[in-house]
Design a protein around this motif. Structure first.
Motif, short mmCIF file in Angstrom:
data_model
loop_
_atom_site.label_atom_id
_atom_site.label_comp_id
_atom_site.label_asym_id
_atom_site.label_seq_id
_atom_site.Cartn_x
_atom_site.Cartn_y
_atom_site.Cartn_z
N LEU A 1 0.83 -1.20 0.00
CA LEU A 1 0.00 0.00 0.00
C LEU A 1 0.87 1.25 0.00
O LEU A 1 1.80 1.37 0.79
N GLN A 2 0.59 2.18 -0.89
CA GLN A 2 1.33 3.44 -0.96
C GLN A 2 0.62 4.47 -0.09
O GLN A 2 -0.43 4.99 -0.45
N SER A 3 1.18 4.73 1.06
CA SER A 3 0.50 5.55 2.07
C SER A 3 0.28 6.99 1.61
O SER A 3 -0.76 7.57 1.88
N LEU A 4 1.25 7.58 0.94
CA LEU A 4 1.09 8.96 0.50
C LEU A 4 -0.04 9.08 -0.53
O LEU A 4 -0.85 10.01 -0.47
N TRP A 5 -0.12 8.13 -1.46
CA TRP A 5 -1.19 8.13 -2.46
C TRP A 5 -2.55 7.95 -1.79
O TRP A 5 -3.53 8.62 -2.16
N VAL A 6 -2.63 7.03 -0.81
CA VAL A 6 -3.90 6.79 -0.11
C VAL A 6 -4.34 8.05 0.63
O VAL A 6 -5.52 8.41 0.63
N LEU A 7 -3.39 8.73 1.27
CA LEU A 7 -3.74 9.96 1.98
C LEU A 7 -4.24 11.04 1.01
O LEU A 7 -5.25 11.69 1.28
N GLN A 8 -3.55 11.22 -0.10
CA GLN A 8 -3.93 12.27 -1.04
C GLN A 8 -5.21 11.97 -1.80
O GLN A 8 -6.01 12.87 -2.05
N GLU A 9 -5.41 10.74 -2.19
CA GLU A 9 -6.53 10.40 -3.07
C GLU A 9 -7.78 9.90 -2.35
O GLU A 9 -8.87 9.97 -2.90
N ILE A 10 -7.63 9.40 -1.13
CA ILE A 10 -8.79 8.83 -0.46
C ILE A 10 -9.10 9.54 0.86
O ILE A 10 -10.21 10.01 1.07
N VAL A 11 -8.11 9.65 1.74
CA VAL A 11 -8.38 10.16 3.09
C VAL A 11 -8.65 11.67 3.07
O VAL A 11 -9.64 12.12 3.66
N PHE A 12 -7.80 12.46 2.43
CA PHE A 12 -7.98 13.91 2.44
C PHE A 12 -9.28 14.35 1.78
O PHE A 12 -9.96 15.24 2.33
#
Length: 159
Positions: free
Chosen positions: A23-34
């Protein structure tokens, strides 16, 4: 769902395909969580700022300010629901208009025998050209009207 489009499906499919270990954490934060956090904060902060910041400055009495504070979230929810329905109806009416237009003008379909002279079929069958010329002079206008009527009837039967 009002806040979900096709891009969310592809995002979650990518997360499922990558698995937890890759899992790419930075991508998940930018594309899903934020985006989720921003929508939730907007849904909470906008009614609060309107109720506690804007209306007291306008000089309304305490009873009005209390009623605005009490119904601010409900009002913003109704407003967002109204905007969502307006967008859906706009898309629905646009699709309806396009389908009616496409059916009327036969966009995307091949027209058979359009623009051809009906007399050409008789030539191929072996009739003489002299009989056709005399006949076409008399009934030229009738044939053109007949072609238009046949096309309109075919359009109505398809619909």
């Amino acid at each position: 769902m009002p806040l979900v489009d096709e891009s969310w499906r592809t995002k979650f499919e990518r997360v499922r395909e990558d698995g937890f270990s890759r899992l790419q954490s930075l991508w998940v934060l930018q594309e899903i969580v934020f985006p989720i956090i921003m929508k939730l904060l907007t849904a909470l902060c906008v009614p609060y700022v309107l109720a506690r910041g804007v209306f007291p400055v306008l000089g309304y009495p305490m009873a009005v300010n209390s009623a605005v504070y009490r119904f601010a979230w409900l009002g913003c929810l109704c407003f967002s629901l109204l905007c969502f329905c307006a967008k859906r109806f706009h898309v629905w009416f646009t699709n309806l208009h396009n389908s009616i237009r496409d059916d009327r003008y036969l966009i995307g379909r091949k027209l058979h025998n359009y623009g051809e002279d009906p007399g050409e079929e008789q030539n191929e069958a072996g009739t003489s050209s002299e009989a056709q010329n005399s006949n076409s002079q008399d009934t030229g206008l009738i044939r053109e009207a007949d072609v238009g009527i046949r096309q309109r009837r075919a359009n109505r039967q398809e619909a």
